[in-house]
Each structure stands twice: as structure tokens, then as C-alpha cells.
Design an enzyme around this catalytic site. Structure first.
Site, PDB file in Angstrom:
ATOM      1  N   LYS A  72       0.844  -1.211   0.000  1.00 43.38           N
ATOM      2  CA  LYS A  72       0.000   0.000   0.000  1.00 43.38           C
ATOM      3  C   LYS A  72       0.873   1.253   0.000  1.00 43.38           C
ATOM      4  CE  LYS A  72      -1.633   1.633   4.059  1.00 43.38           C
ATOM      5  NZ  LYS A  72      -1.419   3.037   4.434  1.00 43.38           N
ATOM      6  N   ASN A  73       1.866   1.280   0.894  1.00 36.61           N
ATOM      7  CA  ASN A  73       2.627   2.516   1.071  1.00 36.61           C
ATOM      8  C   ASN A  73       3.637   2.762  -0.051  1.00 36.61           C
ATOM      9  OD1 ASN A  73       1.116   3.053   3.282  1.00 36.61           O
ATOM     10  ND2 ASN A  73       2.677   2.499   4.800  1.00 36.61           N
ATOM     11  N   ARG A 113      -4.732  10.920   4.390  1.00 32.12           N
ATOM     12  CA  ARG A 113      -3.569  11.781   4.614  1.00 32.12           C
ATOM     13  C   ARG A 113      -2.519  11.655   3.520  1.00 32.12           C
ATOM     14  NH1 ARG A 113      -2.809  14.247   9.192  1.00 32.12           N
ATOM     15  NH2 ARG A 113      -0.652  14.454   8.582  1.00 32.12           N
ATOM     16  N   CYS A 164      -5.075  13.363  13.191  1.00 29.17           N
ATOM     17  CA  CYS A 164      -4.995  11.932  12.912  1.00 29.17           C
ATOM     18  C   CYS A 164      -4.950  11.199  14.249  1.00 29.17           C
ATOM     19  CB  CYS A 164      -3.724  11.662  12.116  1.00 29.17           C
ATOM     20  SG  CYS A 164      -3.397   9.942  11.825  1.00 29.17           S
ATOM     21  N   ARG A 208       0.394  14.861  13.099  1.00 24.70           N
ATOM     22  CA  ARG A 208       1.168  14.504  11.899  1.00 24.70           C
ATOM     23  C   ARG A 208       1.367  15.736  11.022  1.00 24.70           C
ATOM     24  NH1 ARG A 208      -1.010   8.966   9.470  1.00 24.70           N
ATOM     25  NH2 ARG A 208       0.941   9.075   8.321  1.00 24.70           N
ATOM     26  N   PRO A 209       2.339  16.570  11.391  1.00 22.52           N
ATOM     27  CA  PRO A 209       2.562  17.798  10.623  1.00 22.52           C
ATOM     28  C   PRO A 209       3.185  17.508   9.252  1.00 22.52           C
ATOM     29  CG  PRO A 209       4.268  17.525  12.288  1.00 22.52           C
ATOM     30  CD  PRO A 209       3.313  16.391  12.478  1.00 22.52           C
ATOM     31  N   VAL A 210       3.165  18.508   8.381  1.00 25.74           N
ATOM     32  CA  VAL A 210       3.824  18.364   7.071  1.00 25.74           C
ATOM     33  C   VAL A 210       4.899  19.440   6.881  1.00 25.74           C
ATOM     34  CG1 VAL A 210       1.936  17.159   5.899  1.00 25.74           C
ATOM     35  CG2 VAL A 210       1.960  19.660   5.907  1.00 25.74           C
ATOM     36  N   ASP A 211       5.379  19.999   8.022  1.00 24.98           N
ATOM     37  CA  ASP A 211       6.362  21.085   7.941  1.00 24.98           C
ATOM     38  C   ASP A 211       7.611  20.685   7.156  1.00 24.98           C
ATOM     39  OD1 ASP A 211       6.593  19.363  10.268  1.00 24.98           O
ATOM     40  OD2 ASP A 211       8.340  20.557  10.841  1.00 24.98           O
ATOM     41  N   LEU A 212       8.025  19.420   7.285  1.00 30.98           N
ATOM     42  CA  LEU A 212       9.257  19.002   6.593  1.00 30.98           C
ATOM     43  C   LEU A 212       9.029  18.916   5.074  1.00 30.98           C
ATOM     44  CD1 LEU A 212      10.384  16.259   9.160  1.00 30.98           C
ATOM     45  CD2 LEU A 212      11.473  18.495   8.815  1.00 30.98           C
ATOM     46  N   ASP A 256       4.631   0.738  12.112  1.00 29.13           N
ATOM     47  CA  ASP A 256       3.422   0.111  11.565  1.00 29.13           C
ATOM     48  C   ASP A 256       3.240  -1.337  12.015  1.00 29.13           C
ATOM     49  OD1 ASP A 256       2.787   2.452  10.295  1.00 29.13           O
ATOM     50  OD2 ASP A 256       3.495   1.832   8.322  1.00 29.13           O
ATOM     51  N   ILE A 313       8.263   6.920  16.987  1.00 30.04           N
ATOM     52  CA  ILE A 313       7.879   7.643  15.757  1.00 30.04           C
ATOM     53  C   ILE A 313       6.571   8.406  15.980  1.00 30.04           C
ATOM     54  CG2 ILE A 313       7.457   7.448  13.265  1.00 30.04           C
ATOM     55  CD1 ILE A 313      10.231   6.410  13.963  1.00 30.04           C
ATOM     56  N   ARG A 322      -8.844  -0.102   4.453  1.00 31.56           N
ATOM     57  CA  ARG A 322      -7.945   0.915   3.899  1.00 31.56           C
ATOM     58  C   ARG A 322      -6.605   0.311   3.532  1.00 31.56           C
ATOM     59  NH1 ARG A 322      -8.584   6.697   6.448  1.00 31.56           N
ATOM     60  NH2 ARG A 322      -7.238   7.009   4.666  1.00 31.56           N
TER      61      ARG A 322
HETATM   62  N1  EPU Z   1       6.908  14.475  10.784  1.00 30.92           N
HETATM   63  C1  EPU Z   1       7.152  15.794  11.079  1.00 30.92           C
HETATM   64  N2  EPU Z   1       7.030  16.703  10.066  1.00 30.92           N
HETATM   65  C2  EPU Z   1       6.689  16.351   8.799  1.00 30.92           C
HETATM   66  C3  EPU Z   1       6.449  15.006   8.507  1.00 30.92           C
HETATM   67  C4  EPU Z   1       6.571  14.068   9.529  1.00 30.92           C
HETATM   68  O1  EPU Z   1       7.444  16.148  12.208  1.00 30.92           O
HETATM   69  O2  EPU Z   1       6.622  17.233   7.933  1.00 30.92           O
HETATM   70  C5  EPU Z   1       7.040  13.470  11.854  1.00 30.92           C
HETATM   71  C6  EPU Z   1       5.748  12.692  12.101  1.00 30.92           C
HETATM   72  O3  EPU Z   1       4.878  13.388  12.948  1.00 30.92           O
HETATM   73  C7  EPU Z   1       6.289  11.405  12.694  1.00 30.92           C
HETATM   74  C8  EPU Z   1       7.585  11.188  11.929  1.00 30.92           C
HETATM   75  O4  EPU Z   1       7.954  12.482  11.428  1.00 30.92           O
HETATM   76  O5  EPU Z   1       6.596  11.609  14.055  1.00 30.92           O
HETATM   77  C9  EPU Z   1       7.504  10.200  10.789  1.00 30.92           C
HETATM   78  O6  EPU Z   1       6.408  10.497   9.943  1.00 30.92           O
HETATM   79  P1  EPU Z   1       6.452  10.239   8.383  1.00 30.92           P
HETATM   80  O7  EPU Z   1       6.371  11.545   7.670  1.00 30.92           O
HETATM   81  O8  EPU Z   1       7.576   9.331   8.035  1.00 30.92           O
HETATM   82  O9  EPU Z   1       5.067   9.497   8.141  1.00 30.92           O
HETATM   83  P2  EPU Z   1       4.273   9.499   6.768  1.00 30.92           P
HETATM   84  O10 EPU Z   1       5.224   9.590   5.654  1.00 30.92           O
HETATM   85  O11 EPU Z   1       3.159  10.480   6.845  1.00 30.92           O
HETATM   86  C10 EPU Z   1       4.348   6.929   6.335  1.00 30.92           C
HETATM   87  C11 EPU Z   1       3.380   5.809   6.244  1.00 30.92           C
HETATM   88  C12 EPU Z   1       2.815   5.499   7.629  1.00 30.92           C
HETATM   89  C13 EPU Z   1       3.976   5.141   8.557  1.00 30.92           C
HETATM   90  C14 EPU Z   1       4.996   6.294   8.570  1.00 30.92           C
HETATM   91  C15 EPU Z   1       6.229   5.974   9.383  1.00 30.92           C
HETATM   92  C16 EPU Z   1       2.456   6.020   4.018  1.00 30.92           C
HETATM   93  C17 EPU Z   1       1.283   6.309   3.157  1.00 30.92           C
HETATM   94  N3  EPU Z   1       2.301   6.169   5.326  1.00 30.92           N
HETATM   95  O12 EPU Z   1       3.626   8.055   6.815  1.00 30.92           O
HETATM   96  O13 EPU Z   1       1.976   4.366   7.471  1.00 30.92           O
HETATM   97  O14 EPU Z   1       3.499   4.909   9.850  1.00 30.92           O
HETATM   98  O15 EPU Z   1       5.413   6.573   7.221  1.00 30.92           O
HETATM   99  O16 EPU Z   1       6.881   4.851   8.882  1.00 30.92           O
HETATM  100  O17 EPU Z   1       3.500   5.629   3.522  1.00 30.92           O
HETATM  101  C18 EPU Z   1       0.171   2.933   7.885  1.00 30.92           C
HETATM  102  O18 EPU Z   1       0.421   2.356   6.824  1.00 30.92           O
HETATM  103  O19 EPU Z   1      -0.650   2.473   8.734  1.00 30.92           O
HETATM  104  C19 EPU Z   1       0.825   4.210   8.177  1.00 30.92           C
HETATM  105  C20 EPU Z   1       0.369   5.066   9.099  1.00 30.92           C
END
Ligand code: EPU
Length: 421
Positions: free
Chosen positions: A23-24, A92, A116, A121-125, A308, A330, A400
Site C-alpha cells: 500500500k505505502n 492523509r 490523525c 502529523r505535521p507536514v512542515d518538513l 506500523d 515515531i 484501507r
Molecule cells: N513528521 C514531522 N514533520 C513532517 C512530517 C513528519 O514532524 O513534515 C514526523 C511525524 O509526525 C512522525 C515522523 O515524522 O513523528 C515520521 O512520519 P512520516 O512523515 O515518516 O510518516 P508518513 O510519511 O506520513 C508513512 C506511512 C505510515 C507510517 C509512517 C512511518 C504512508 C502512506 N504512510 O507516513 O503508514 O506509519 O510513514 O513509517 O506511507 C500505515 O500504513 O498504517 C501508516 C500510518
């Protein structure tokens, strides 16, 4: 129509199960098809509501999308830069159209993802990375507006955050940078296999990328990309979930078409507990062990133990006659499954981001509520362990991310059925 899953616990399981495509990996790879007007063919896309949302978003953006038995064909000849809020808010991971739209159109409008249950789950990065490439970013009315028409150029940037790197953030910056002029170096990149899979697809489209799968990715921008075909990697989290099923309840369960090299943190933990395993190039066979020992695990970025898989190991710990601990680094609040498992009789003490589980307690079926995808999977495992009937409500969370989970479990001998609420 809302559905629930009714599980009758205690059935011994045995047999073989085939793992679906990831999926991911599928979600960002489908988004990457927006980077070209040519035809792209993606194979082994799992039939899930999340992949359906993504194909609907592509179609809303103007792409022609065809989908039949795991194969998705996308032709994004002419596309819009505004992703529709109604679809984006449902998932998301829709945020990963931001990078491709910026790369191809130099502008993008995508809704800011909301809260969430697994935590903040911010997107600042993601935004920091696109800004480093020269894009101007504003957030207004709940939407992220990216404008990269004036400046958009390769640079060196760092995506490491306080909880490690970001998977979809790395994907977004990589998908934008493949069409930016010059060299981009992403330090602190996420090294997850899904990021590498996306990079491999982009390379087939004509992108120049080195180092994906490590913490430093180097991208040499190209003028345009072309169509490509790709088969997504096996879902390592689905595979890990079935390994837990096998360890908890089986006398021999083989998972087929998996990638054992992506599962080493999981298989090492299981081996240390004392669950016998045989591993080949693309299969893992696992056996239960009544004398298994407890484990202490901490979730980390890849190749560490995946967040996960944390909830499913919490269910596994309930089956082991010993004490185990789980620390989540995480998503420190990702413990929604704990309260529900306690309602079934589990002995879990949660202190901050560490759960201490005393296994071997008598667990009994109860009505429980699924809260997010992996917590729901963990509840299905706990329900199969418990005596009697468990009803798991809000089944849509499982649909999902697990392709035909109930059919696959039934094929192993589990006693479960779907019912309308
Ligand atoms: N984070 C920030 N700022 C950002 C982005 C992330 O602080 O801009 C933090 C998050 O809050 C978290 C950490 O960084 O503490 C890691 O988050 P990441 O961005 O890696 O998560 P993601 O890319 O949104 C993907 C998977 C998730 C999985 C995480 C961690 C997909 C679609 N989703 O999410 O999968 O838990 O990586 O490995 O690839 C799931 O499949 O159930 C799922 C939640």
C-alpha cells in the site's frame, strides 16, 4: 454501509498466504504518474480503499485512469494543479500529489491534512523541502499553495525531524526535484523500502537518482520524464502482520511472495523470542512456540523496528507467557489499541510512550472499536487469541490497508465473518 467483523477466537491456524503489493509504495508511485503525460502502468496495486482514493484523485486532477485486477494504467496528459478537498481529506497520503504537481506544473494547491488518531502529523518538513528548492508556500483557508514558477532549482537540504526522517516528505521532495534544474541532495532522507521503490519507478521514467534506500539521496534534475511500467514491492507490513498470526496461533504458516530482506527487524525480534522460522528468497515459514520469551522493542526509522508493526506485536505479546515492553518513538501516542485490548482482558500498563505487557492472561471476546489501520489489525489478532466472540466495529479502517484480510485469515482456518452494522 458500515460493517463489523465478528471473530470467534481460539481456532488453530495453518497453511499458506500470499502477500499483496505494498500500500505505502503504491500510493506515492500512483501520484508519481502525474509527472508525465505518457502512459504509466503500475502492477500489483492492492485493491484497497486508500488506493481507490488515490486513483480518484488522479482522475479528478484530469488523468485517465483504468484499473483491472491489480493493474492501474494512468495517462495524465493534461492535469490541473488543484487537488479536490473532498477526496484529499479522506486520506492523509493524498499529500503526496504535492511533489509531482510542483515538479510538473510548478504550482500546486492541496488541502492541509487534518488531525490523525495516531498523533500529531505535521507536514512542515515536506514544505521546508519544497521551499529549499525555491518554491513559495502559503497556507490559506486550509489549503497549501505552492508556487515554484519563478524559482525552482536543485539544492542541498536536510529532512531530518525530531522523530526521525519523513517517508512521504522524502517522496514529495524527490518527486519535485526530479524536474528541478541542477542537483538536489536530500540529507536525512527516509531510507524505507517504499522510498527506494518510488525512486526505482522514477528512474524507469527517466529520472536521475542515486542513493535511494539510504539517508542521502542525490537527484540530478532532467527536463522531462516519460511513461514507464513498474511492479510494486510486496507489502512488508502485511507480511509482518501474518508473521504475528503465525507466531501466535499456528502450527506452521507460510507467507509467500514477500521480501524477507525488508523484514529483518521483525524476523530478528521473532527469532529472539524463540519462534522457529525458515526463510527463503520470497517466503517465510513460522511456527508457534508455547515457551516463547518476551521481547523489548523500540520503534525506529527503517531498518529499525517499524511503527506500523507495533500494535500487532502488542497483540503477540499478549500470547507470550512472559513480560514484553514496547516503546514507540515515531508516533508516541500511537496506542489506541491498548484500551480496547484491555477490554478483552489484556494486562497492559501504558506509561507515556512505553507499554509493558504481561502475556498469558486469559483473554475473552468483547465488542471493540477499530481506531486506525494497524490498531485494527492488532484487534483482529487479539480477537483470534481470545476465547469466544469479538465484534470489531468500524471495519473500514482495515479495508484501507489490508487486501481481503478476512478471506486470507479464513483460508488459514480462522473463524470470522463480516456483518452489516
Ligand atoms: N513528521 C514531522 N514533520 C513532517 C512530517 C513528519 O514532524 O513534515 C514526523 C511525524 O509526525 C512522525 C515522523 O515524522 O513523528 C515520521 O512520519 P512520516 O512523515 O515518516 O510518516 P508518513 O510519511 O506520513 C508513512 C506511512 C505510515 C507510517 C509512517 C512511518 C504512508 C502512506 N504512510 O507516513 O503508514 O506509519 O510513514 O513509517 O506511507 C500505515 O500504513 O498504517 C501508516 C500510518
Amino acid at each position: 454501509m458500515m460493517e463489523k467483523l465478528i471473530v470467534h477466537g481460539g481456532a488453530p491456524l495453518k497453511g499458506r498466504v500470499t502477500i499483496s503489493g505494498s500500500k505505502n509504495s503504491s500510493l506515492p508511485i500512483l501520484a508519481a504518474t502525474l509527472l508525465t503525460g505518457d502512459v504509466c502502468t503500475i502492477r500489483r496495486v492492492p485493491d484497497l480503499s486508500d488506493t481507490n482514493y488515490m486513483t480518484q484523485i488522479l482522475a479528478e486532477l484530469g488523468a485517465e485512469v483504468e484499473r483491472a485486477s491489480g493493474v492501474v494504467v494512468v495517462e495524465a496528459r493534461k492535469i490541473k494543479h488543484v487537488a479536490p478537498y473532498d477526496l484529499v481529506r479522506k486520506m492523509r497520503a493524498s499529500i503526496c500529489v504535492l511533489g509531482p504537481l510542483t515538479g510538473r506544473l510548478r504550482k500546486a494547491t492541496v488541502s492541509l491534512p487534518g488531525g490523525c488518531v495516531i498523533g500529531d502529523r505535521p507536514v512542515d518538513l515536506h514544505l521546508k523541502g519544497l521551499e529549499a528548492l525555491g518554491a513559495q508556500i502559503t497556507v490559506d483557508g486550509g489549503d497549501i499553495h505552492v508556487d515554484a514558477r519563478k524559482h525552482f532549482k536543485g539544492t542541498t537540504l536536510n529532512l531530518m525531524g525530531k522523530h526521525g526522517s519523513t517517508v512521504l516528505g522524502t517522496d514529495n521532495v524527490m518527486m519535485a526535484a526530479v524536474l528541478a534544474k541542477g542537483t538536489t541532495i536530500i540529507e536525512g532522507a527516509a531510507a524505507e523500502p517504499e522510498v527506494e521503490d518510488l525512486a526505482n519507478f522514477l528512474i524507469k521514467m527517466g529520472a536521475k537518482i542515486e542513493g535511494a534506500g539510504s539517508n542521502r539521496i542525490i537527484i540530478e534534475g532532467v527536463k522531462e520524464l516519460h511513461g514507464a511500467e513498474h511492479t510494486v514491492i510486496p507489502d512488508r507490513i502485511e507480511a509482518g502482520t501474518f508473521l504475528c498470526v503465525g507466531a501466535m496461533l499456528s502450527d506452521g504458516l507460510t507467507i509467500r511472495r514477500c521480501a524477507p530482506e525488508h523484514l529483518t527487524a521483525v524476523t530478528e525480534t521473532l527469532r529472539k523470542c524463540g519462534f522457529p522460522m525458515e526463510i527463503t528468497k520470497d517466503t517465510i515459514t513460522i511456527h508457534g512456540n508455547p515457551d516463547a520469551k518476551g521481547f523489548d522493542l523500540t520503534t525506529l526509522c527503517y531498518p529499525g523496528f517499524p511503527t506500523d508493526m507495533q500494535a500487532q506485536f502488542c497483540a503477540l505479546a499478549c500470547a507470550i507467557q512472559d513480560t514484553s515492553t514496547i516503546t514507540e518513538t515515531i508516533f508516541p501516542q500511537r496506542f489506541m489499541h491498548v484500551a480496547e485490548m484491555k477490554r478483552m482482558g489484556a494486562n497492559i500498563d501504558l506509561q507515556g510512550a512505553t507499554a509493558r505487557i504481561r502475556g498469558g492472561e486469559h483473554m475473552k471476546g468483547a465488542p471493540v472499536m477499530a481506531s486506525d489501520l494497524r490498531a485494527s489489525a492488532a484487534l483482529v489478532l487479539a480477537a483470534m487469541l481470545a476465547e469466544g466472540k469479538t465484534e470489531i466495529n468500524r471495519l473500514y479502517h482495515i479495508d484501507r490497508g489490508y487486501e481481503h484480510l478476512d478471506d486470507k485469515l479464513a483460508g488459514l482456518g480462522a473463524q470470522l465473518e463480516r456483518a452489516k452494522v
